[in-house]
Structure formats: structure tokens, C-alpha cells
Design a protein around this motif. Structure first.
Motif, short mmCIF file in Angstrom:
data_model
loop_
_atom_site.label_atom_id
_atom_site.label_comp_id
_atom_site.label_asym_id
_atom_site.label_seq_id
_atom_site.Cartn_x
_atom_site.Cartn_y
_atom_site.Cartn_z
N THR A 218 0.84 -1.20 0.00
CA THR A 218 0.00 0.00 0.00
C THR A 218 0.87 1.25 0.00
OG1 THR A 218 -1.83 -1.09 1.13
CG2 THR A 218 -1.73 1.30 1.31
N ALA A 219 1.90 1.26 0.85
CA ALA A 219 2.80 2.41 0.90
C ALA A 219 3.52 2.60 -0.43
CB ALA A 219 3.80 2.23 2.03
N MET A 220 3.99 1.49 -1.03
CA MET A 220 4.68 1.60 -2.32
C MET A 220 3.74 2.13 -3.39
SD MET A 220 7.36 1.39 -4.17
CE MET A 220 8.61 0.45 -3.30
N GLY A 221 2.51 1.64 -3.42
CA GLY A 221 1.55 2.14 -4.39
C GLY A 221 1.27 3.62 -4.21
N ALA A 225 2.08 6.57 -6.84
CA ALA A 225 0.99 7.44 -7.27
C ALA A 225 1.38 8.91 -7.16
CB ALA A 225 -0.27 7.16 -6.45
N ILE A 226 2.04 9.28 -6.06
CA ILE A 226 2.50 10.66 -5.89
C ILE A 226 3.47 11.03 -7.01
CG2 ILE A 226 3.90 12.17 -4.44
CD1 ILE A 226 2.72 10.63 -2.02
N LYS A 252 -0.73 -6.09 -5.98
CA LYS A 252 -1.11 -5.31 -4.80
C LYS A 252 -0.68 -3.85 -4.96
CE LYS A 252 -0.35 -9.40 -1.87
NZ LYS A 252 -1.76 -9.75 -1.68
N VAL A 253 0.54 -3.66 -5.42
CA VAL A 253 1.06 -2.31 -5.63
C VAL A 253 0.27 -1.59 -6.73
CG1 VAL A 253 3.07 -0.96 -6.36
CG2 VAL A 253 3.37 -2.91 -4.83
N MET A 254 0.02 -2.29 -7.82
CA MET A 254 -0.66 -1.69 -8.97
C MET A 254 -2.08 -1.27 -8.63
SD MET A 254 1.47 -1.58 -11.49
CE MET A 254 0.43 -1.49 -12.94
N ALA A 255 -2.75 -2.04 -7.79
CA ALA A 255 -4.12 -1.70 -7.40
C ALA A 255 -4.15 -0.38 -6.65
CB ALA A 255 -4.72 -2.82 -6.55
N VAL A 256 -3.17 -0.16 -5.78
CA VAL A 256 -3.11 1.10 -5.02
C VAL A 256 -2.72 2.24 -5.95
CG1 VAL A 256 -2.00 2.28 -3.09
CG2 VAL A 256 -2.56 -0.15 -2.91
N LEU A 257 -1.76 2.00 -6.82
CA LEU A 257 -1.35 3.03 -7.79
C LEU A 257 -2.55 3.49 -8.61
CD1 LEU A 257 0.65 4.69 -9.51
CD2 LEU A 257 1.18 2.57 -10.75
N SER A 261 -3.95 7.53 -8.46
CA SER A 261 -3.35 8.36 -9.50
C SER A 261 -4.23 8.39 -10.75
CB SER A 261 -1.97 7.81 -9.89
OG SER A 261 -1.43 8.54 -10.96
N HIS A 262 -4.35 9.59 -11.33
CA HIS A 262 -5.03 9.74 -12.61
C HIS A 262 -4.11 9.39 -13.77
CE1 HIS A 262 -8.64 11.47 -10.88
NE2 HIS A 262 -7.90 12.35 -10.21
N ALA A 263 -2.80 9.43 -13.53
CA ALA A 263 -1.85 9.05 -14.58
C ALA A 263 -1.87 7.52 -14.72
CB ALA A 263 -0.45 9.53 -14.22
N HIS A 264 -1.60 7.05 -15.90
CA HIS A 264 -1.63 5.61 -16.16
C HIS A 264 -0.35 5.19 -16.90
CE1 HIS A 264 -5.75 5.31 -14.75
NE2 HIS A 264 -6.04 6.36 -15.50
#
Length: 291
Positions: A218-221, A225-226, A252-257, A261-264
């Protein structure tokens, strides 16, 4: 300059390689200790490839560095004697050749730019003992004023969170870095586990380990995202030891990202694998920004 030595100092392991025309001729891996041992391994590598001396040496360190002075300022995941060390002067004196120092994640980004994915706008993130990043925009590494740009691992995500080795609280590295995860496992689970063991126990569904890994992902995502919101990169390239378990950690990381984030951006693993630091360090003499 053709006979190049690339040195990739990690929190737990150091790699030294002899590089010729972008190819690693030989590489030695050994536990990270001190500069004297690195010099000894460089001599061994030079002897193995038949070079009397290198044309230049590039060094990547997991640290805040002063690229102008060739000095390590603060290395949270290395023993304290590395802090303040004038690495470049030491290597120049020993090997009588130019030497250049940079942050390891920035040099990994340089390696992927020159020899790997060769994208023009990307964020390289290393997830290992610590967490760092390098930024590439319009085909150039963004170094910052002193070569410290890209310190994603020290973004404070939880101001009341655990203390980071850098001295701040709630940094991404304190929540998701390998060393921090091992420390938190000792506190919560009462066991001395390596990061690899922790991931494997989480993969098998052990509740305590899984909770720690979920928090780390979660923290990595959130950190990615930031960065994605700020930079709008074409790609995010992930390297470091945790990529060996990306099949488990990545979703798990990608789901949080995606949630934050609006960027993809595309997310890919480092094309150069664990050679990325050595090749990036060897490329630094050609791309050093402060001459």
C-alpha cells in the motif's frame, strides 16, 4: 574511455564489474563492508580482464551524495563510517584515474536510459534494502542541484509513522524498505526474518507476515501514485530485490497506484535486471552533469 569499472554499492551487497562498450566482461558480488574491500575487488577484476588500470570508475551508492565533491553525505542503510566519506578522492588516489560518484537509483535510471528500456520519460524505482528512484525526462536524467533528485524513499507518507534510518518519520522506506520490514517483523512477530522469508510467508497466507506485506505494498503504491501525479511519466521501471516476487507483490502495488493516480504509466521490471547498477555506474563518466 573504454575500460570502465562500474561499482554498485547496495545496502547488503556490492557489485563490481568491468565494462567494455556497454558489455560486462566480468562481475563480482560480495557483502557490503568498506571501501578497502571494494578497492581489493576492483584489483581482482582488473587482473581477470587483463587491464593495467581503468580509464574511469563510476560508483553508485545508496545515499545522499554531493556529486560536486564526490562525497557521501548520509547513507541511512550503510554503516556510519560511510557518512562523509570522500569516495572519489580515495579511488582517484588508489587507481590514478577519474572517478565519479552518484546516487545508486539515479545511476540505475541512467543504465536503463542508455542500455535498457531507452524510454525518454520514465521513473526508475529500486525496491530493496532501501527505496530510491531516478527520474528521466526528455531523454535526460534529472540530477537536481547536488545529484539528490528522485529520493522517493524519503517521501513522508505517515508523519506519525515509524522512524526512518534517515531520521524522519513515516518515510516510504520506513514503511516498505526491506531493512525496515525486517525490523517491523521482529517487533510484531517476534522473529528474525529476512525480507525474502517474510514475502514467502505472506505468499503462503501467514496472517502476520501478510499484514506487513500488504502495508508495504500500500505504501509503495501510494509513493508511486504521488510520483506519477507529479511527473506524468511514460513508464515506471521497477528494479531491486523485491522484483523477484513481483508476481505476488505487483498486483497489490498496482491496485493502489490505480486508486490514487489519474496518470496511467506502463509499469515494467528493469530490463537490465541486477546488472542495472553496474552498467549505470559505468555510464556515469560519459554523463556526469557537474564538470
Amino acid at each position: 574511455m573504454e575500460r570502465l569499472i562500474g561499482v554498485d554499492i547496495g545496502g547488503t551487497k556490492t557489485r563490481v564489474g568491468a565494462v567494455w562498450n556497454g558489455k560486462i566482461l566480468t562481475r563480482r558480488d560480495f557483502p557490503t563492508r568498506g571501501l578497502a574491500e571494494i578497492c581489493a575487488v576492483i584489483r581482482e577484476v582488473l587482473h581477470e580482464v587483463g587491464w593495467e588500470k581503468p580509464d574511469a570508475i563510476g560508483i553508485g551508492a545508496p545515499a545522499l551524495v554531493d556529486m560536486h565533491q564526490g562525497r557521501i553525505l548520509c547513507a541511512p542503510n550503510l554503516p556510519p563510517y560511510w557518512n562523509g566519506m570522500s569516495v572519489v578522492d580515495e579511488l582517484k588516489n588508489v587507481f590514478a584515474c577519474p572517478a565519479y560518484l552518484g546516487n545508486d537509483a539515479n545511476l540505475a535510471a541512467l543504465g536503463e536510459l542508455v542500455y535498457g528500456w531507452q524510454a525518454t520519460d520514465f521513473l526508475y524505482v529500486t525496491w530493496s534494502t532501501g527505496i530510491g528512484a531516478g527520474i528521466v525526462a526528455a531523454g535526460r536524467v534529472i540530477w537536481g542541484v547536488n545529484g539528490q533528485a528522485g529520493e522517493i524513499g524519503h517521501l513522508p507518507l505517515q508523519p506519525d509513522g515509524p522512524q526512518c534510518n534517515c531520521g524522519k518519520y513515516g518515510c516510504l522506506e520506513a514503511l516498505a524498505g526491506g531493512a525496515a520490514l525486517c525490523a517491523r517483523a521482529r517487533e510484531r512477530l517476534g522473529q528474525a526474518l529476512s525480507a525474502k522469508e517474510l514475502v514467502e510467508r505472506a505468499r503462503q497466507g501467514e496472517p502476520g507476515s501478510l499484514a506487513l506485506i500488504e502495508e508495504a505494498c500500500t505504501a509503495m503504491g501510494q509513493g508511486l501514485a504521488i510520483a506519477a501525479e507529479l511527473l506524468d511519466p511514460e513508464m515506471i521501471i521497477i528494479g531491486g530485490g523485491f522484483t523477484a516476487s513481483w508476481d505476488f507483490l505487483g498486483p497489490k502495488v498496482m491496485a493502489v497506484l490505480a486508486r490514487f493516480s489519474h496518470a496511467h504509466p506502463k509499469v515494467e521490471l528493469a530490463k537490465l535486471g541486477d546488472n542495472v547498477g553496474v552498467l549505470g555506474a559505468a555510464a556515469l563518466p560519459f554523463h556526469f552533469p557537474f564538470r
